[in-house]
Scaffold this motif. Structure first.
Motif, PDB file in Angstrom:
ATOM      1  N   PHE A 148       0.806  -1.210   0.000  1.00 35.63           N
ATOM      2  CA  PHE A 148       0.000   0.000   0.000  1.00 35.63           C
ATOM      3  C   PHE A 148       0.849   1.275   0.000  1.00 35.63           C
ATOM      4  CE2 PHE A 148      -3.284  -2.644   2.552  1.00 35.63           C
ATOM      5  CZ  PHE A 148      -3.676  -3.284   1.378  1.00 35.63           C
ATOM      6  N   SER A 149       2.094   1.173   0.399  1.00 33.87           N
ATOM      7  CA  SER A 149       2.930   2.368   0.505  1.00 33.87           C
ATOM      8  C   SER A 149       3.640   2.724  -0.793  1.00 33.87           C
ATOM      9  CB  SER A 149       3.980   2.185   1.617  1.00 33.87           C
ATOM     10  OG  SER A 149       4.855   1.119   1.299  1.00 33.87           O
ATOM     11  N   LYS A 150       3.793   1.773  -1.693  1.00 33.78           N
ATOM     12  CA  LYS A 150       4.525   2.067  -2.927  1.00 33.78           C
ATOM     13  C   LYS A 150       3.696   2.959  -3.842  1.00 33.78           C
ATOM     14  CE  LYS A 150       3.149  -2.326  -5.095  1.00 33.78           C
ATOM     15  NZ  LYS A 150       3.670  -3.593  -5.637  1.00 33.78           N
ATOM     16  N   PRO A 151       4.363   3.701  -4.745  1.00 29.10           N
ATOM     17  CA  PRO A 151       3.639   4.629  -5.629  1.00 29.10           C
ATOM     18  C   PRO A 151       2.612   3.904  -6.484  1.00 29.10           C
ATOM     19  CG  PRO A 151       6.009   5.019  -5.708  1.00 29.10           C
ATOM     20  CD  PRO A 151       5.820   3.744  -4.946  1.00 29.10           C
ATOM     21  N   GLY A 152       1.492   4.559  -6.724  1.00 26.78           N
ATOM     22  CA  GLY A 152       0.467   4.018  -7.592  1.00 26.78           C
ATOM     23  C   GLY A 152       0.360   4.863  -8.845  1.00 26.78           C
ATOM     24  N   ARG A 153      -0.755   5.558  -8.979  1.00 24.85           N
ATOM     25  CA  ARG A 153      -0.929   6.427 -10.145  1.00 24.85           C
ATOM     26  C   ARG A 153      -0.050   7.661 -10.044  1.00 24.85           C
ATOM     27  NH1 ARG A 153      -7.340   7.107 -10.172  1.00 24.85           N
ATOM     28  NH2 ARG A 153      -7.185   6.270  -8.061  1.00 24.85           N
ATOM     29  N   THR A 154       0.403   8.156 -11.187  1.00 27.18           N
ATOM     30  CA  THR A 154       1.199   9.389 -11.227  1.00 27.18           C
ATOM     31  C   THR A 154       0.332  10.600 -10.932  1.00 27.18           C
ATOM     32  OG1 THR A 154       2.635   8.401 -12.896  1.00 27.18           O
ATOM     33  CG2 THR A 154       2.756  10.783 -12.623  1.00 27.18           C
ATOM     34  N   LEU A 155      -0.879  10.600 -11.461  1.00 27.93           N
ATOM     35  CA  LEU A 155      -1.818  11.697 -11.281  1.00 27.93           C
ATOM     36  C   LEU A 155      -3.192  11.146 -10.907  1.00 27.93           C
ATOM     37  CD1 LEU A 155      -0.965  13.837 -14.443  1.00 27.93           C
ATOM     38  CD2 LEU A 155      -0.286  14.352 -12.101  1.00 27.93           C
ATOM     39  N   TYR A 156      -3.900  11.901 -10.076  1.00 26.25           N
ATOM     40  CA  TYR A 156      -5.263  11.550  -9.691  1.00 26.25           C
ATOM     41  C   TYR A 156      -6.190  12.685 -10.136  1.00 26.25           C
ATOM     42  CZ  TYR A 156      -3.557   7.740  -6.719  1.00 26.25           C
ATOM     43  OH  TYR A 156      -2.980   6.586  -6.253  1.00 26.25           O
ATOM     44  N   PRO A 157      -7.301  12.383 -10.796  1.00 25.03           N
ATOM     45  CA  PRO A 157      -8.204  13.454 -11.255  1.00 25.03           C
ATOM     46  C   PRO A 157      -8.822  14.203 -10.081  1.00 25.03           C
ATOM     47  CG  PRO A 157      -9.256  11.304 -11.501  1.00 25.03           C
ATOM     48  CD  PRO A 157      -7.829  11.038 -11.114  1.00 25.03           C
ATOM     49  N   ALA A 158      -8.991  15.511 -10.256  1.00 22.00           N
ATOM     50  CA  ALA A 158      -9.536  16.349  -9.190  1.00 22.00           C
ATOM     51  C   ALA A 158     -11.053  16.427  -9.233  1.00 22.00           C
ATOM     52  CB  ALA A 158      -8.946  17.756  -9.279  1.00 22.00           C
ATOM     53  N   ASN A 159     -11.678  15.680 -10.137  1.00 28.35           N
ATOM     54  CA  ASN A 159     -13.139  15.751 -10.270  1.00 28.35           C
ATOM     55  C   ASN A 159     -13.827  14.436  -9.940  1.00 28.35           C
ATOM     56  OD1 ASN A 159     -12.271  14.266 -12.427  1.00 28.35           O
ATOM     57  ND2 ASN A 159     -13.276  15.504 -14.006  1.00 28.35           N
ATOM     58  N   ALA A 160     -13.125  13.533  -9.229  1.00 28.04           N
ATOM     59  CA  ALA A 160     -13.730  12.246  -8.882  1.00 28.04           C
ATOM     60  C   ALA A 160     -13.126  11.717  -7.588  1.00 28.04           C
ATOM     61  CB  ALA A 160     -13.525  11.230 -10.019  1.00 28.04           C
ATOM     62  N   GLY A 161     -13.891  10.856  -6.897  1.00 31.07           N
ATOM     63  CA  GLY A 161     -13.387  10.205  -5.690  1.00 31.07           C
ATOM     64  C   GLY A 161     -13.538  11.045  -4.435  1.00 31.07           C
ATOM     65  N   CYS A 162     -13.178  10.442  -3.313  1.00 33.05           N
ATOM     66  CA  CYS A 162     -13.243  11.137  -2.029  1.00 33.05           C
ATOM     67  C   CYS A 162     -12.273  12.313  -1.976  1.00 33.05           C
ATOM     68  CB  CYS A 162     -12.927  10.155  -0.899  1.00 33.05           C
ATOM     69  SG  CYS A 162     -14.211   8.914  -0.615  1.00 33.05           S
ATOM     70  N   ILE A 163     -11.178  12.225  -2.711  1.00 36.32           N
ATOM     71  CA  ILE A 163     -10.215  13.330  -2.753  1.00 36.32           C
ATOM     72  C   ILE A 163     -10.909  14.586  -3.262  1.00 36.32           C
ATOM     73  CG2 ILE A 163      -8.062  14.164  -3.766  1.00 36.32           C
ATOM     74  CD1 ILE A 163      -7.111  11.313  -3.966  1.00 36.32           C
ATOM     75  N   CYS A 164     -11.684  14.429  -4.334  1.00 42.39           N
ATOM     76  CA  CYS A 164     -12.417  15.561  -4.910  1.00 42.39           C
ATOM     77  C   CYS A 164     -13.382  16.168  -3.894  1.00 42.39           C
ATOM     78  CB  CYS A 164     -13.177  15.095  -6.149  1.00 42.39           C
ATOM     79  SG  CYS A 164     -14.404  16.265  -6.769  1.00 42.39           S
ATOM     80  N   ARG A 165     -14.104  15.315  -3.161  1.00 43.26           N
ATOM     81  CA  ARG A 165     -15.084  15.814  -2.195  1.00 43.26           C
ATOM     82  C   ARG A 165     -14.401  16.596  -1.068  1.00 43.26           C
ATOM     83  NH1 ARG A 165     -20.099  13.570  -1.681  1.00 43.26           N
ATOM     84  NH2 ARG A 165     -19.704  12.891  -3.818  1.00 43.26           N
ATOM     85  N   GLY A 166     -13.270  16.101  -0.577  1.00 42.48           N
ATOM     86  CA  GLY A 166     -12.537  16.821   0.447  1.00 42.48           C
ATOM     87  C   GLY A 166     -11.956  18.124  -0.063  1.00 42.48           C
ATOM     88  N   TRP A 167     -11.527  18.142  -1.319  1.00 48.06           N
ATOM     89  CA  TRP A 167     -10.978  19.342  -1.948  1.00 48.06           C
ATOM     90  C   TRP A 167     -12.055  20.430  -2.051  1.00 48.06           C
ATOM     91  CZ3 TRP A 167      -6.575  21.597  -3.406  1.00 48.06           C
ATOM     92  CH2 TRP A 167      -6.577  22.541  -4.433  1.00 48.06           C
ATOM     93  N   GLU A 168     -13.254  20.030  -2.399  1.00 44.41           N
ATOM     94  CA  GLU A 168     -14.336  21.000  -2.572  1.00 44.41           C
ATOM     95  C   GLU A 168     -14.929  21.460  -1.244  1.00 44.41           C
ATOM     96  OE1 GLU A 168     -17.052  18.902  -5.039  1.00 44.41           O
ATOM     97  OE2 GLU A 168     -15.935  19.289  -6.907  1.00 44.41           O
ATOM     98  N   ASP A 169     -15.039  20.554  -0.272  1.00 47.94           N
ATOM     99  CA  ASP A 169     -15.740  20.860   0.980  1.00 47.94           C
ATOM    100  C   ASP A 169     -14.819  21.151   2.161  1.00 47.94           C
ATOM    101  OD1 ASP A 169     -18.009  20.350  -0.503  1.00 47.94           O
ATOM    102  OD2 ASP A 169     -18.250  18.301   0.245  1.00 47.94           O
ATOM    103  N   LYS A 170     -13.502  21.112   1.970  1.00 53.67           N
ATOM    104  CA  LYS A 170     -12.488  21.322   3.004  1.00 53.67           C
ATOM    105  C   LYS A 170     -12.304  20.098   3.904  1.00 53.67           C
ATOM    106  CE  LYS A 170     -12.784  26.364   3.409  1.00 53.67           C
ATOM    107  NZ  LYS A 170     -12.894  27.492   4.361  1.00 53.67           N
ATOM    108  N   TRP A 171     -13.368  19.357   4.112  1.00 54.61           N
ATOM    109  CA  TRP A 171     -13.290  18.148   4.946  1.00 54.61           C
ATOM    110  C   TRP A 171     -14.303  17.126   4.429  1.00 54.61           C
ATOM    111  CZ3 TRP A 171     -10.767  15.226   8.217  1.00 54.61           C
ATOM    112  CH2 TRP A 171     -11.440  14.235   8.936  1.00 54.61           C
TER     113      TRP A 171
END
Length: 272
Positions: A148-171
């Protein structure tokens, strides 16, 4: 006294010495003496802990000196061949500094994971930086599970996934009952492609995403904790811990931002 002449005269030994100390001070962020050694050498541990508190400032001093020496040495080169060799050397040094900075951030995530979050092999923490082109770059990551610690994708889209939701809502905090629910809702609620979800190595059932803002309250990245145990943390517990540390992470980023690599968007995004 001509600084350029002094650096040009001593560059042969000064450059590797600065690289060495920059690397060593960076490595100390993730070094943790064993419990047996701590019990056997209490005085040495006190000295180590006292130094560890100022290690980031020592690292910054060596990194800045290395940058100054490299810049002055580059200016001193007179011929095209010397300029070419100096440029290649500078690129190698900047690459080495970037690697050391990644180790610095990974070391901080290691301490956060083990000292505050009580990580087991089913957890992972990742620092993602926004590259300004609608994507996130996974800059630093830690999990005691090597898969789980090794690198995965080089880039992650900012318009999908939980990452996107945290980016938009701060938390953002979310748990799933099981893998089947995670798969369905990741596609239906978070806009992820089914092919991407099916190939994820880490089947996380808990996500906590805290956005990191700069001093002007502009978002620059997110700190993400994942767990395969949906009851590992309560939302209040994990939020308090991440909010304590995201300010410190911004302070580190603000000091070292010039050395942090941020790749541009690729035509395709690699799968995890």
């Amino acid at each position: 006294m001509d600084l350029g002449k002094i650096i040009d005269k001593h560059y042969g030994w000064l450059n590797p010495v600065l690289i060495f100390f920059t690397t060593v001070t960076s490595a100390l962020f993730s070094y943790e003496p064993s419990l047996e050694y701590q019990n056997s050498h209490p005085i040495k541990i006190k000295i180590y802990n006292a130094y560890h508190d100022i290690n980031i400032y020592v690292f910054i001093v060596f990194a800045l000196l290395l940058l100054i020496v490299t810049a002055v040495n580059y200016r001193n080169r007179k011929t095209i061949s010397k300029l070419s060799r100096s440029l290649k050397n500078s690129e190698k040094i900047n690459e080495k500094i970037s690697e050391n900075i990644k180790e610095l951030f990974s070391g901080h995530l290691y301490k956060l994971a083990n000292q505050r979050l009580s990580f087991s092999p089913t957890e992972r923490i990742t620092l993602y930086l926004h590259n300004g082109n609608n994507s996130f770059v996974p800059f630093a990551r830690y999990s005691s599970n090597p898969n789980f610690s090794k690198p995965g994708r080089t880039l992650y889209p900012a318009n999908a996934g939980c990452i996107c939701r945290g980016w938009e809502d701060k938390w953002h905090f979310r748990t799933f009952e099981n893998d089947a629910e995670m798969t369905i809702l990741s596609c239906d609620e978070y806009g992820m492609d089914r092919d991407v979800v099916d190939t994820l190595k880490m089947r996380s059932l808990l996500f906590a995403v805290a956005r990191i803002d700069n001093n002007d309250r502009e978002p620059i990245g997110v700190l993400v904790v994942e767990s395969m145990d949906n009851s590992k943390y309560t939302e209040r517990q994990i939020r308090n811990i991440l909010y304590e540390h995201k300010e410190y992470l911004w302070e580190m980023i603000s000091v070292l931002i010039g050395f942090i690599p941020t790749p541009h968007d690729a035509s395709t995004i690699e799968e995890d």
